[in-house]
Design a protein around this motif. Structure first.
Motif, PDB file in Angstrom:
ATOM      1  N   ALA A  87      41.043  32.871  52.862  1.00  0.00           N
ATOM      2  CA  ALA A  87      40.590  31.702  52.106  1.00  0.00           C
ATOM      3  C   ALA A  87      39.283  32.007  51.384  1.00  0.00           C
ATOM      4  CB  ALA A  87      40.419  30.504  53.037  1.00  0.00           C
ATOM      5  N   ALA A  88      38.375  32.708  52.047  1.00  0.00           N
ATOM      6  CA  ALA A  88      37.097  33.058  51.421  1.00  0.00           C
ATOM      7  C   ALA A  88      37.313  33.981  50.226  1.00  0.00           C
ATOM      8  CB  ALA A  88      36.169  33.714  52.447  1.00  0.00           C
ATOM      9  N   GLU A  89      38.214  34.932  50.368  1.00  0.00           N
ATOM     10  CA  GLU A  89      38.495  35.867  49.269  1.00  0.00           C
ATOM     11  C   GLU A  89      39.151  35.146  48.089  1.00  0.00           C
ATOM     12  OE1 GLU A  89      38.722  39.453  47.084  1.00  0.00           O
ATOM     13  OE2 GLU A  89      37.478  38.794  48.752  1.00  0.00           O
ATOM     14  N   LEU A  90      40.123  34.277  48.374  1.00  0.00           N
ATOM     15  CA  LEU A  90      40.768  33.517  47.295  1.00  0.00           C
ATOM     16  C   LEU A  90      39.756  32.603  46.596  1.00  0.00           C
ATOM     17  CD1 LEU A  90      44.182  32.557  48.921  1.00  0.00           C
ATOM     18  CD2 LEU A  90      43.827  34.037  46.945  1.00  0.00           C
ATOM     19  N   THR A  91      38.886  31.977  47.387  1.00  0.00           N
ATOM     20  CA  THR A  91      37.860  31.109  46.815  1.00  0.00           C
ATOM     21  C   THR A  91      36.956  31.902  45.882  1.00  0.00           C
ATOM     22  OG1 THR A  91      37.890  29.652  48.731  1.00  0.00           O
ATOM     23  CG2 THR A  91      35.913  29.590  47.360  1.00  0.00           C
ATOM     24  N   ARG A  92      36.526  33.069  46.321  1.00  0.00           N
ATOM     25  CA  ARG A  92      35.648  33.904  45.508  1.00  0.00           C
ATOM     26  C   ARG A  92      36.334  34.289  44.199  1.00  0.00           C
ATOM     27  NH1 ARG A  92      34.953  38.893  44.242  1.00  0.00           N
ATOM     28  NH2 ARG A  92      36.498  39.806  45.620  1.00  0.00           N
ATOM     29  N   ARG A  93      37.569  34.732  44.296  1.00  0.00           N
ATOM     30  CA  ARG A  93      38.282  35.185  43.099  1.00  0.00           C
ATOM     31  C   ARG A  93      38.619  34.044  42.149  1.00  0.00           C
ATOM     32  NH1 ARG A  93      41.599  40.497  43.778  1.00  0.00           N
ATOM     33  NH2 ARG A  93      40.397  41.535  45.394  1.00  0.00           N
ATOM     34  N   PHE A  94      39.070  32.919  42.698  1.00  0.00           N
ATOM     35  CA  PHE A  94      39.413  31.789  41.830  1.00  0.00           C
ATOM     36  C   PHE A  94      38.172  31.169  41.210  1.00  0.00           C
ATOM     37  CE2 PHE A  94      43.619  31.115  44.193  1.00  0.00           C
ATOM     38  CZ  PHE A  94      44.296  31.876  43.266  1.00  0.00           C
ATOM     39  N   SER A  95      37.080  31.144  41.939  1.00  0.00           N
ATOM     40  CA  SER A  95      35.827  30.637  41.371  1.00  0.00           C
ATOM     41  C   SER A  95      35.392  31.504  40.204  1.00  0.00           C
ATOM     42  CB  SER A  95      34.729  30.587  42.427  1.00  0.00           C
ATOM     43  OG  SER A  95      35.044  29.640  43.415  1.00  0.00           O
ATOM     44  N   ALA A  96      35.487  32.813  40.368  1.00  0.00           N
ATOM     45  CA  ALA A  96      35.122  33.731  39.289  1.00  0.00           C
ATOM     46  C   ALA A  96      36.046  33.531  38.088  1.00  0.00           C
ATOM     47  CB  ALA A  96      35.184  35.177  39.771  1.00  0.00           C
ATOM     48  N   ALA A  97      37.330  33.339  38.330  1.00  0.00           N
ATOM     49  CA  ALA A  97      38.284  33.133  37.236  1.00  0.00           C
ATOM     50  C   ALA A  97      38.004  31.816  36.520  1.00  0.00           C
ATOM     51  CB  ALA A  97      39.715  33.144  37.773  1.00  0.00           C
ATOM     52  N   ALA A  98      37.675  30.771  37.276  1.00  0.00           N
ATOM     53  CA  ALA A  98      37.407  29.466  36.673  1.00  0.00           C
ATOM     54  C   ALA A  98      36.140  29.485  35.831  1.00  0.00           C
ATOM     55  CB  ALA A  98      37.304  28.398  37.758  1.00  0.00           C
ATOM     56  N   GLU A  99      35.193  30.343  36.212  1.00  0.00           N
ATOM     57  CA  GLU A  99      33.941  30.432  35.462  1.00  0.00           C
ATOM     58  C   GLU A  99      34.076  31.324  34.231  1.00  0.00           C
ATOM     59  OE1 GLU A  99      30.991  31.652  38.287  1.00  0.00           O
ATOM     60  OE2 GLU A  99      31.207  29.820  39.457  1.00  0.00           O
ATOM     61  N   SER A 100      35.142  32.090  34.148  1.00  0.00           N
ATOM     62  CA  SER A 100      35.341  32.937  32.966  1.00  0.00           C
ATOM     63  C   SER A 100      36.395  32.293  32.082  1.00  0.00           C
ATOM     64  CB  SER A 100      35.723  34.361  33.379  1.00  0.00           C
ATOM     65  OG  SER A 100      36.973  34.354  34.046  1.00  0.00           O
ATOM     66  N   ASP A 101      37.372  33.032  31.676  1.00  0.00           N
ATOM     67  CA  ASP A 101      38.403  32.539  30.777  1.00  0.00           C
ATOM     68  C   ASP A 101      39.682  32.281  31.572  1.00  0.00           C
ATOM     69  OD1 ASP A 101      40.063  31.952  28.685  1.00  0.00           O
ATOM     70  OD2 ASP A 101      40.004  33.946  27.783  1.00  0.00           O
ATOM     71  N   VAL A 102      39.949  31.010  31.893  1.00  0.00           N
ATOM     72  CA  VAL A 102      41.124  30.695  32.713  1.00  0.00           C
ATOM     73  C   VAL A 102      42.432  31.076  32.035  1.00  0.00           C
ATOM     74  CG1 VAL A 102      39.997  28.885  34.048  1.00  0.00           C
ATOM     75  CG2 VAL A 102      41.200  28.284  31.963  1.00  0.00           C
ATOM     76  N   ALA A 103      42.429  31.174  30.718  1.00  0.00           N
ATOM     77  CA  ALA A 103      43.646  31.568  29.998  1.00  0.00           C
ATOM     78  C   ALA A 103      44.035  33.007  30.315  1.00  0.00           C
ATOM     79  CB  ALA A 103      43.451  31.388  28.498  1.00  0.00           C
ATOM     80  N   ARG A 104      43.079  33.801  30.796  1.00  0.00           N
ATOM     81  CA  ARG A 104      43.371  35.202  31.134  1.00  0.00           C
ATOM     82  C   ARG A 104      44.063  35.331  32.495  1.00  0.00           C
ATOM     83  NH1 ARG A 104      38.088  38.354  30.896  1.00  0.00           N
ATOM     84  NH2 ARG A 104      39.447  39.880  31.857  1.00  0.00           N
ATOM     85  N   VAL A 105      44.038  34.271  33.287  1.00  0.00           N
ATOM     86  CA  VAL A 105      44.722  34.303  34.582  1.00  0.00           C
ATOM     87  C   VAL A 105      46.192  34.012  34.327  1.00  0.00           C
ATOM     88  CG1 VAL A 105      44.843  33.310  36.889  1.00  0.00           C
ATOM     89  CG2 VAL A 105      42.627  33.482  35.731  1.00  0.00           C
ATOM     90  N   ALA A 106      47.043  34.916  34.742  1.00  0.00           N
ATOM     91  CA  ALA A 106      48.475  34.781  34.481  1.00  0.00           C
ATOM     92  C   ALA A 106      49.045  33.525  35.138  1.00  0.00           C
ATOM     93  CB  ALA A 106      49.222  36.015  34.982  1.00  0.00           C
ATOM     94  N   SER A 107      49.811  32.776  34.372  1.00  0.00           N
ATOM     95  CA  SER A 107      50.426  31.549  34.860  1.00  0.00           C
ATOM     96  C   SER A 107      51.281  31.816  36.097  1.00  0.00           C
ATOM     97  CB  SER A 107      51.263  30.927  33.755  1.00  0.00           C
ATOM     98  OG  SER A 107      51.848  29.732  34.182  1.00  0.00           O
ATOM     99  N   ASP A 108      52.017  32.921  36.084  1.00  0.00           N
ATOM    100  CA  ASP A 108      52.858  33.268  37.238  1.00  0.00           C
ATOM    101  C   ASP A 108      52.023  33.514  38.490  1.00  0.00           C
ATOM    102  OD1 ASP A 108      55.135  33.023  35.730  1.00  0.00           O
ATOM    103  OD2 ASP A 108      55.482  35.172  35.519  1.00  0.00           O
ATOM    104  N   ASP A 109      50.842  34.108  38.325  1.00  0.00           N
ATOM    105  CA  ASP A 109      49.976  34.359  39.479  1.00  0.00           C
ATOM    106  C   ASP A 109      49.473  33.043  40.078  1.00  0.00           C
ATOM    107  OD1 ASP A 109      50.328  37.057  39.035  1.00  0.00           O
ATOM    108  OD2 ASP A 109      48.375  37.333  38.063  1.00  0.00           O
ATOM    109  N   VAL A 110      49.058  32.129  39.204  1.00  0.00           N
ATOM    110  CA  VAL A 110      48.614  30.815  39.682  1.00  0.00           C
ATOM    111  C   VAL A 110      49.782  30.106  40.377  1.00  0.00           C
ATOM    112  CG1 VAL A 110      47.738  28.545  39.004  1.00  0.00           C
ATOM    113  CG2 VAL A 110      46.834  30.608  37.909  1.00  0.00           C
TER     114      VAL A 110
END
Length: 116
Positions: A15-38
């Protein structure tokens, strides 16, 4: 049986790792996160939440650094319903006949006498 007993990463670390990674993604360009991954992560999280609810376990909590606004919850629920082609009416119908997934007990309809 804990996740560490199964040779898996403890859920708190995951959970801590997912939180760290998703927080970083949300603070950058969310369009770069693949829809399938989400979709993959959300689907697994929802299945886990649904299984917990079916077993009568308490709902997840959103507190501290994990707060969730009502707006975020409604937007996510709308997107989720649309992704499985359900209308809010169908959700309401489900909730009217089932208490699965709800922390509230199904409420019986009041009985009224004819002419009242």
């Amino acid at each position: 049986m804990s996740s560490s007993d199964l040779g898996l990463i403890p859920t708190s670390e995951l959970a801590a790792e997912l939180t760290r990674r998703f927080s970083a993604a949300a603070e950058s360009d969310v369009a770069r996160v693949a829809s399938d991954d989400v979709g993959t992560v959300v689907a697994h999280a929802i299945r886990l939440l649904a299984e917990r609810a079916q077993q009568g376990l308490p709902p997840c909590t959103f507190s501290g650094n994990n707060t969730l606004s009502a707006t975020d919850a409604v937007i996510a629920c709308t997107a989720l319903l649309e992704s499985v082609e359900l209308a809010v009416f169908e959700l309401a119908a489900w909730q009217a006949v089932s208490n699965i997934g709800s922390s509230r007990l199904a409420r019986p309809l009041p009985i009224t006498e004819p002419g009242q």
